[in-house]
Scaffold this motif. Structure first.
Motif, PDB file in Angstrom:
ATOM      1  N   ALA A   1       0.824  -1.221   0.000  1.00 37.61           N
ATOM      2  CA  ALA A   1       0.000   0.000   0.000  1.00 37.61           C
ATOM      3  C   ALA A   1       0.855   1.267   0.000  1.00 37.61           C
ATOM      4  CB  ALA A   1      -0.912  -0.003   1.220  1.00 37.61           C
ATOM      5  N   GLU A   2       2.128   1.125  -0.328  1.00 42.01           N
ATOM      6  CA  GLU A   2       3.070   2.221  -0.150  1.00 42.01           C
ATOM      7  C   GLU A   2       2.732   3.459  -0.960  1.00 42.01           C
ATOM      8  OE1 GLU A   2       7.430   2.665  -1.858  1.00 42.01           O
ATOM      9  OE2 GLU A   2       7.412   1.304  -0.139  1.00 42.01           O
ATOM     10  N   ASP A   3       2.410   3.295  -2.259  1.00 43.71           N
ATOM     11  CA  ASP A   3       2.237   4.457  -3.130  1.00 43.71           C
ATOM     12  C   ASP A   3       1.104   5.367  -2.673  1.00 43.71           C
ATOM     13  OD1 ASP A   3       4.328   3.671  -4.692  1.00 43.71           O
ATOM     14  OD2 ASP A   3       3.093   2.708  -6.221  1.00 43.71           O
ATOM     15  N   GLY A   4      -0.069   4.800  -2.424  1.00 42.86           N
ATOM     16  CA  GLY A   4      -1.200   5.616  -1.994  1.00 42.86           C
ATOM     17  C   GLY A   4      -0.969   6.263  -0.647  1.00 42.86           C
ATOM     18  N   VAL A   5      -0.349   5.523   0.255  1.00 40.67           N
ATOM     19  CA  VAL A   5      -0.081   6.047   1.591  1.00 40.67           C
ATOM     20  C   VAL A   5       0.904   7.204   1.525  1.00 40.67           C
ATOM     21  CG1 VAL A   5       1.007   5.517   3.807  1.00 40.67           C
ATOM     22  CG2 VAL A   5      -0.628   3.916   2.816  1.00 40.67           C
ATOM     23  N   LEU A   6       1.959   7.066   0.740  1.00 40.97           N
ATOM     24  CA  LEU A   6       2.970   8.123   0.660  1.00 40.97           C
ATOM     25  C   LEU A   6       2.443   9.358  -0.064  1.00 40.97           C
ATOM     26  CD1 LEU A   6       6.252   6.113   0.001  1.00 40.97           C
ATOM     27  CD2 LEU A   6       5.453   7.139   2.121  1.00 40.97           C
ATOM     28  N   ARG A   7       1.576   9.176  -1.049  1.00 41.42           N
ATOM     29  CA  ARG A   7       0.967  10.344  -1.700  1.00 41.42           C
ATOM     30  C   ARG A   7       0.096  11.116  -0.716  1.00 41.42           C
ATOM     31  NH1 ARG A   7       0.287   6.832  -6.166  1.00 41.42           N
ATOM     32  NH2 ARG A   7      -1.890   6.439  -5.521  1.00 41.42           N
ATOM     33  N   ALA A   8      -0.661  10.389   0.094  1.00 40.64           N
ATOM     34  CA  ALA A   8      -1.499  11.052   1.092  1.00 40.64           C
ATOM     35  C   ALA A   8      -0.640  11.746   2.150  1.00 40.64           C
ATOM     36  CB  ALA A   8      -2.428  10.035   1.750  1.00 40.64           C
ATOM     37  N   ALA A   9       0.457  11.106   2.555  1.00 46.93           N
ATOM     38  CA  ALA A   9       1.360  11.722   3.525  1.00 46.93           C
ATOM     39  C   ALA A   9       1.975  13.002   2.946  1.00 46.93           C
ATOM     40  CB  ALA A   9       2.457  10.739   3.928  1.00 46.93           C
ATOM     41  N   ASP A  10       2.356  12.955   1.669  1.00 49.16           N
ATOM     42  CA  ASP A  10       2.883  14.149   1.001  1.00 49.16           C
ATOM     43  C   ASP A  10       1.877  15.296   1.043  1.00 49.16           C
ATOM     44  OD1 ASP A  10       5.334  13.159   0.359  1.00 49.16           O
ATOM     45  OD2 ASP A  10       5.138  13.448  -1.798  1.00 49.16           O
ATOM     46  N   ARG A  11       0.628  14.957   0.761  1.00 52.25           N
ATOM     47  CA  ARG A  11      -0.420  15.978   0.754  1.00 52.25           C
ATOM     48  C   ARG A  11      -0.572  16.617   2.133  1.00 52.25           C
ATOM     49  NH1 ARG A  11      -2.823  20.058  -1.554  1.00 52.25           N
ATOM     50  NH2 ARG A  11      -5.071  20.186  -1.223  1.00 52.25           N
ATOM     51  N   LEU A  12      -0.460  15.816   3.174  1.00 52.03           N
ATOM     52  CA  LEU A  12      -0.583  16.349   4.529  1.00 52.03           C
ATOM     53  C   LEU A  12       0.567  17.300   4.864  1.00 52.03           C
ATOM     54  CD1 LEU A  12      -1.809  13.405   6.798  1.00 52.03           C
ATOM     55  CD2 LEU A  12      -2.954  15.558   6.317  1.00 52.03           C
ATOM     56  N   VAL A  13       1.765  16.953   4.449  1.00 51.34           N
ATOM     57  CA  VAL A  13       2.911  17.841   4.714  1.00 51.34           C
ATOM     58  C   VAL A  13       2.734  19.159   3.971  1.00 51.34           C
ATOM     59  CG1 VAL A  13       5.413  18.105   4.573  1.00 51.34           C
ATOM     60  CG2 VAL A  13       4.437  15.869   5.094  1.00 51.34           C
ATOM     61  N   VAL A  14       2.236  19.086   2.739  1.00 48.81           N
ATOM     62  CA  VAL A  14       1.981  20.309   1.954  1.00 48.81           C
ATOM     63  C   VAL A  14       0.968  21.201   2.668  1.00 48.81           C
ATOM     64  CG1 VAL A  14       0.991  21.173  -0.193  1.00 48.81           C
ATOM     65  CG2 VAL A  14       2.616  19.279  -0.250  1.00 48.81           C
ATOM     66  N   LEU A  15      -0.055  20.599   3.271  1.00 49.79           N
ATOM     67  CA  LEU A  15      -1.059  21.379   3.991  1.00 49.79           C
ATOM     68  C   LEU A  15      -0.525  21.936   5.308  1.00 49.79           C
ATOM     69  CD1 LEU A  15      -4.149  19.030   3.473  1.00 49.79           C
ATOM     70  CD2 LEU A  15      -3.865  21.304   2.491  1.00 49.79           C
ATOM     71  N   ALA A  16       0.340  21.169   5.975  1.00 52.08           N
ATOM     72  CA  ALA A  16       0.808  21.557   7.309  1.00 52.08           C
ATOM     73  C   ALA A  16       1.899  22.620   7.269  1.00 52.08           C
ATOM     74  CB  ALA A  16       1.319  20.317   8.059  1.00 52.08           C
ATOM     75  N   PHE A  17       2.731  22.615   6.234  1.00 56.01           N
ATOM     76  CA  PHE A  17       3.896  23.497   6.236  1.00 56.01           C
ATOM     77  C   PHE A  17       3.534  24.980   6.274  1.00 56.01           C
ATOM     78  CE2 PHE A  17       7.450  25.744   4.158  1.00 56.01           C
ATOM     79  CZ  PHE A  17       8.459  25.409   5.056  1.00 56.01           C
ATOM     80  N   PRO A  18       2.531  25.461   5.524  1.00 56.56           N
ATOM     81  CA  PRO A  18       2.180  26.885   5.651  1.00 56.56           C
ATOM     82  C   PRO A  18       1.736  27.267   7.061  1.00 56.56           C
ATOM     83  CG  PRO A  18       1.216  25.956   3.663  1.00 56.56           C
ATOM     84  CD  PRO A  18       1.757  24.808   4.451  1.00 56.56           C
ATOM     85  N   LEU A  19       1.075  26.353   7.754  1.00 55.19           N
ATOM     86  CA  LEU A  19       0.662  26.636   9.128  1.00 55.19           C
ATOM     87  C   LEU A  19       1.879  26.744  10.044  1.00 55.19           C
ATOM     88  CD1 LEU A  19      -2.404  24.234   9.331  1.00 55.19           C
ATOM     89  CD2 LEU A  19      -2.463  26.738   9.255  1.00 55.19           C
ATOM     90  N   MET A  20       2.846  25.847   9.846  1.00 57.50           N
ATOM     91  CA  MET A  20       4.082  25.936  10.623  1.00 57.50           C
ATOM     92  C   MET A  20       4.807  27.246  10.332  1.00 57.50           C
ATOM     93  SD  MET A  20       7.432  23.438  10.647  1.00 57.50           S
ATOM     94  CE  MET A  20       6.616  22.059  11.450  1.00 57.50           C
ATOM     95  N   THR A  21       4.814  27.652   9.066  1.00 56.40           N
ATOM     96  CA  THR A  21       5.459  28.909   8.675  1.00 56.40           C
ATOM     97  C   THR A  21       4.779  30.096   9.356  1.00 56.40           C
ATOM     98  OG1 THR A  21       6.056  27.937   6.539  1.00 56.40           O
ATOM     99  CG2 THR A  21       6.139  30.339   6.727  1.00 56.40           C
ATOM    100  N   PHE A  22       3.439  30.082   9.361  1.00 54.28           N
ATOM    101  CA  PHE A  22       2.716  31.148  10.063  1.00 54.28           C
ATOM    102  C   PHE A  22       3.044  31.124  11.550  1.00 54.28           C
ATOM    103  CE2 PHE A  22      -0.879  32.496  12.664  1.00 54.28           C
ATOM    104  CZ  PHE A  22      -1.090  33.780  12.193  1.00 54.28           C
ATOM    105  N   GLY A  23       3.133  29.939  12.142  1.00 56.65           N
ATOM    106  CA  GLY A  23       3.476  29.845  13.566  1.00 56.65           C
ATOM    107  C   GLY A  23       4.839  30.447  13.859  1.00 56.65           C
ATOM    108  N   LEU A  24       5.809  30.180  12.995  1.00 57.17           N
ATOM    109  CA  LEU A  24       7.153  30.718  13.192  1.00 57.17           C
ATOM    110  C   LEU A  24       7.160  32.239  13.055  1.00 57.17           C
ATOM    111  CD1 LEU A  24      10.117  29.664  13.615  1.00 57.17           C
ATOM    112  CD2 LEU A  24      10.375  29.868  11.142  1.00 57.17           C
TER     113      LEU A  24
END
Length: 264
Positions: free
Chosen positions: A163-186
């Protein structure tokens, strides 16, 4: 005197409610994780919904008990984390169920919350009485919650390569969503620091680790165009290790001189 006694009595009731809701939410998330592992999606979804409602009540009761947004101590933050850990299901689509990962992340957070003192008498310190307080902490906690879910997905991809491909694509999407929030926090943290202490940056140990964590996730983005999700897994795990140091070790380890430390 009667009013004081009534206030104390109300606080005691809320304290019991907060502890009880924490335990109930923990059990519901654990049951949801078991249901997901047993391939019972309907049961998992229902249990996750009940757990989310319970954590929402917990958040409201924490706010009432603290008489302020409940982000001022580690138990508050860990109790809030499950409330936002389940949100990725609204944004990440495509053949990969996130429910088990979200339940696991929430379960870990609530176990940590139960290990923390209730601190029912907590009140905001002068430095926390700022308009930046709630948005800064909320942005960081949401990003940390989503990055925890993404990291659990990456870890499981080592164990379940089918199940690696689908799981890693979803994980990538989550990091893309989370990083702007982390940037705003900083960035908001720097503005808050200038307002509270007269300087945007002081190289406090918490600030240094926050910056290092941000740089590691930025490097992950830099390699996104040239490396596959599978090739970037070690970097994502390294970045999350820095996040754990920033969020837990720096805050809780006694003896560290930090303006941001929760350790007594």
């Amino acid at each position: 005197m009667v009013l004081v006694a009534q206030a104390k009595g109300g606080g005691a009731v809320l304290s019991v409610a907060v502890q009880g809701a924490t335990v109930v939410a923990l059990l519901l998330f654990a049951a949801a994780l078991v249901a997901e592992c047993c391939r019972c999606p309907r049961g998992s979804n229902g249990l996750l919904g009940a757990a989310w409602v319970t954590t929402a009540l917990l958040f409201v009761w924490d706010w009432e008990l603290a008489q302020a947004p409940p982000f001022g101590n580690m138990r508050h933050v860990l109790s809030f984390l499950p409330l936002v850990s389940v949100l990725p299901v609204l944004f990440v689509r495509g053949g990969c169920r996130l429910q088990g990962y979200m339940a696991a992340a929430s379960l870990l957070a609530l176990i940590g919350a139960l290990c923390m003192p209730l601190q029912a008498g907590w009140r905001q310190a002068p430095a926390l009485q700022s308009p930046w307080f709630a948005p800064h902490v909320t942005a960081y906690v949401v990003s940390y919650a989503w990055l925890t879910v993404a990291t659990l997905m990456v870890l499981l991809s080592y164990l379940r390569p089918v199940a690696e491909d689908g799981v890693l694509r979803a994980a990538d999407r989550l990091v893309v969503l989370a990083f702007p929030l982390m940037t705003f926090g900083l960035g908001s943290g720097a503005l808050w620091a200038d307002d509270a202490w007269g300087t945007y940056w002081s190289w406090d140990i918490k600030e240094a680790w926050s910056l290092l964590t941000w740089v590691l996730y930025l490097l992950w983005f830099h390699r996104r165009g040239s490396c596959t999700p599978r090739q970037r897994r070690p970097l994502l795990l390294l970045a999350f290790a820095a996040l754990v140091v920033t969020f837990l070790v720096v805050n809780l380890l006694p003896g560290l001189a930090s303006m941001h430390s929760y350790a007594g």
